[in-house]
Design a protein around this motif. Structure first.
Motif, PDB file in Angstrom:
ATOM      1  N   GLU A 132      10.499 -27.533  28.410  1.00  0.00           N
ATOM      2  CA  GLU A 132      11.261 -27.767  26.419  1.00  0.00           C
ATOM      3  C   GLU A 132       9.709 -28.618  26.340  1.00  0.00           C
ATOM      4  O   GLU A 132       9.971 -28.363  24.885  1.00  0.00           O
ATOM      5  CB  GLU A 132      12.278 -28.482  27.023  1.00  0.00           C
ATOM      6  CG  GLU A 132      13.030 -27.230  27.512  1.00  0.00           C
ATOM      7  CD  GLU A 132      14.790 -27.587  27.609  1.00  0.00           C
ATOM      8  OE1 GLU A 132      15.955 -27.550  27.300  1.00  0.00           O
ATOM      9  OE2 GLU A 132      15.083 -28.705  28.004  1.00  0.00           O
ATOM     10  N   LEU A 140       8.101 -26.836  23.250  1.00  0.00           N
ATOM     11  CA  LEU A 140       9.146 -27.247  21.775  1.00  0.00           C
ATOM     12  C   LEU A 140       8.322 -27.913  21.051  1.00  0.00           C
ATOM     13  O   LEU A 140       8.062 -29.230  21.352  1.00  0.00           O
ATOM     14  CB  LEU A 140      10.428 -27.425  22.022  1.00  0.00           C
ATOM     15  CG  LEU A 140      11.618 -26.053  23.403  1.00  0.00           C
ATOM     16  CD1 LEU A 140      13.091 -26.652  23.779  1.00  0.00           C
ATOM     17  CD2 LEU A 140      10.925 -24.829  22.726  1.00  0.00           C
ATOM     18  N   GLU A 142      12.677 -29.111  16.745  1.00  0.00           N
ATOM     19  CA  GLU A 142      13.641 -28.145  18.175  1.00  0.00           C
ATOM     20  C   GLU A 142      14.159 -29.132  19.523  1.00  0.00           C
ATOM     21  O   GLU A 142      15.384 -28.562  19.358  1.00  0.00           O
ATOM     22  CB  GLU A 142      13.241 -27.055  18.535  1.00  0.00           C
ATOM     23  CG  GLU A 142      13.894 -26.057  19.443  1.00  0.00           C
ATOM     24  CD  GLU A 142      12.519 -24.600  19.111  1.00  0.00           C
ATOM     25  OE1 GLU A 142      14.230 -23.597  19.908  1.00  0.00           O
ATOM     26  OE2 GLU A 142      11.858 -24.356  18.931  1.00  0.00           O
ATOM     27  N   LEU A 143      13.607 -29.666  19.939  1.00  0.00           N
ATOM     28  CA  LEU A 143      13.840 -30.354  21.369  1.00  0.00           C
ATOM     29  C   LEU A 143      14.968 -31.732  21.108  1.00  0.00           C
ATOM     30  O   LEU A 143      16.061 -31.187  21.086  1.00  0.00           O
ATOM     31  CB  LEU A 143      12.450 -31.140  21.959  1.00  0.00           C
ATOM     32  CG  LEU A 143      12.817 -31.839  23.625  1.00  0.00           C
ATOM     33  CD1 LEU A 143      13.365 -31.251  24.492  1.00  0.00           C
ATOM     34  CD2 LEU A 143      11.457 -32.157  23.387  1.00  0.00           C
ATOM     35  N   TYR A 189      16.599 -31.445  17.720  1.00  0.00           N
ATOM     36  CA  TYR A 189      18.084 -31.064  17.780  1.00  0.00           C
ATOM     37  C   TYR A 189      18.650 -30.111  19.036  1.00  0.00           C
ATOM     38  O   TYR A 189      20.040 -30.803  19.586  1.00  0.00           O
ATOM     39  CB  TYR A 189      18.224 -29.632  16.730  1.00  0.00           C
ATOM     40  CG  TYR A 189      19.108 -28.501  16.168  1.00  0.00           C
ATOM     41  CD1 TYR A 189      20.143 -29.277  15.845  1.00  0.00           C
ATOM     42  CD2 TYR A 189      19.861 -27.611  17.288  1.00  0.00           C
ATOM     43  CE1 TYR A 189      21.333 -28.703  15.085  1.00  0.00           C
ATOM     44  CE2 TYR A 189      20.588 -26.941  16.950  1.00  0.00           C
ATOM     45  CZ  TYR A 189      21.614 -27.307  16.838  1.00  0.00           C
ATOM     46  OH  TYR A 189      22.888 -26.856  15.686  1.00  0.00           O
ATOM     47  N   ARG A 190      17.805 -29.594  20.489  1.00  0.00           N
ATOM     48  CA  ARG A 190      18.467 -29.381  21.808  1.00  0.00           C
ATOM     49  C   ARG A 190      19.380 -30.421  22.199  1.00  0.00           C
ATOM     50  O   ARG A 190      20.401 -29.879  23.029  1.00  0.00           O
ATOM     51  CB  ARG A 190      18.090 -28.724  22.523  1.00  0.00           C
ATOM     52  CG  ARG A 190      17.087 -27.140  22.129  1.00  0.00           C
ATOM     53  CD  ARG A 190      16.516 -26.349  23.378  1.00  0.00           C
ATOM     54  NE  ARG A 190      16.213 -24.685  23.341  1.00  0.00           N
ATOM     55  CZ  ARG A 190      15.386 -24.330  23.860  1.00  0.00           C
ATOM     56  NH1 ARG A 190      15.358 -24.321  24.612  1.00  0.00           N
ATOM     57  NH2 ARG A 190      14.895 -23.459  23.180  1.00  0.00           N
ATOM     58  N   LEU A 191      19.147 -31.534  22.334  1.00  0.00           N
ATOM     59  CA  LEU A 191      19.332 -32.471  23.131  1.00  0.00           C
ATOM     60  C   LEU A 191      19.997 -33.422  22.542  1.00  0.00           C
ATOM     61  O   LEU A 191      21.740 -33.476  22.702  1.00  0.00           O
ATOM     62  CB  LEU A 191      18.137 -33.781  23.639  1.00  0.00           C
ATOM     63  CG  LEU A 191      17.226 -33.379  24.280  1.00  0.00           C
ATOM     64  CD1 LEU A 191      15.801 -34.026  24.911  1.00  0.00           C
ATOM     65  CD2 LEU A 191      18.095 -32.638  25.554  1.00  0.00           C
ATOM     66  N   ASN A 243      21.853 -32.688  19.279  1.00  0.00           N
ATOM     67  CA  ASN A 243      23.545 -31.957  18.287  1.00  0.00           C
ATOM     68  C   ASN A 243      23.735 -32.448  17.665  1.00  0.00           C
ATOM     69  O   ASN A 243      24.048 -32.355  16.427  1.00  0.00           O
ATOM     70  CB  ASN A 243      22.756 -30.313  18.424  1.00  0.00           C
ATOM     71  CG  ASN A 243      23.624 -29.852  19.477  1.00  0.00           C
ATOM     72  OD1 ASN A 243      25.075 -29.926  19.888  1.00  0.00           O
ATOM     73  ND2 ASN A 243      23.647 -29.642  20.756  1.00  0.00           N
TER      74      ASN A 243
END
Length: 221
Positions: free
Chosen positions: A128, A132, A136-137, A139-141, A143
């Protein structure tokens, strides 16, 4: 006092960086920072645009560079900090990346907030981090958190050396010593360890440097 005698990184607020390391012998791939550096210190020097430059010095306490840097922020800046530094390879391409979380110096937030974000960031995978985009990274972590993004700054190599600066360094050496070098070698060369550029001056060019320097001094007086 280890095989790696020196490691230096220079950087500025525009994310232009340069670095150099000096070592002797072979370094094992699984060598720890203590295997490489032996007994040593981490020195961080800050040069603000306004005000005096200041320096923080801490011992190499920690199992890796990230932990040592965390110790610097805790002891010298009194800012709770966590750092993740990763390097590796994906499909034959080498990567290095990292993340940092830090309490705001204005005192907002709570220890529980920091611990929560720390636990979330601990889940980040190397793939990741390496592949990424930052948004985006994040947001994944995070959110479920409020994330505010600033304009990104590209990180790039930049060396500030130049022929002019090298010439200015030569005229700070005693003229008799310069003449001895010219008599022995026929020219004077200065090598930049950061970018690998070598600047060479023959006798005529060195004489011109000293003439210009002396002319400048007379103008100042």
């Amino acid at each position: 006092d280890g095989p790696v005698s020196l490691a230096v990184i220079n950087g500025d607020h525009d994310q232009k960086i340069r670095g150099v390391a000096r070592w002797e012998g072979d370094i094992a791939e699984d060598a720890s920072i203590h295997d490489m550096m032996g007994k040593g210190y981490l020195v961080i020097t800050i040069e603000p645009k306004k005000g005096e430059r200041y320096q923080g010095i801490v011992a190499l306490e920690g199992d890796n560079l990230a932990e040592i840097l965390e110790g610097y922020f805790a002891n010298s800046e009194q800012l709770k900090t966590r750092i993740w530094i990763r390097n590796g390879e994906i499909d034959g391409k080498k990567y290095a990346a990292g993340m940092l979380i830090q309490v705001m110096p204005d005192g907002t937030g709570s220890p529980e907030d920091f611990e929560h974000l720390e636990q979330l960031t601990d889940t980040v995978k190397n793939e990741e981090l390496f592949t990424l985009e930052a948004n985006e990274l994040l947001y994944r972590l995070y959110n479920q958190e409020k994330v505010r993004l600033f304009e990104p700054q590209p990180v790039e190599f930049h060396c500030g050396c130049s022929r002019e600066r090298s010439g200015a360094a030569i005229v700070t050496i005693d003229r008799a010593e310069v003449n001895d070098i010219l008599a022995e070698l026929g020219s004077i060369s200065l090598h930049c360890d950061y970018c690998g550029t070598t600047y060479t001056y023959d006798e005529a060019e060195v004489s011109e440097l000293f003439i210009e320097a002396n002319s400048g001094n007379k103008t100042l007086h």
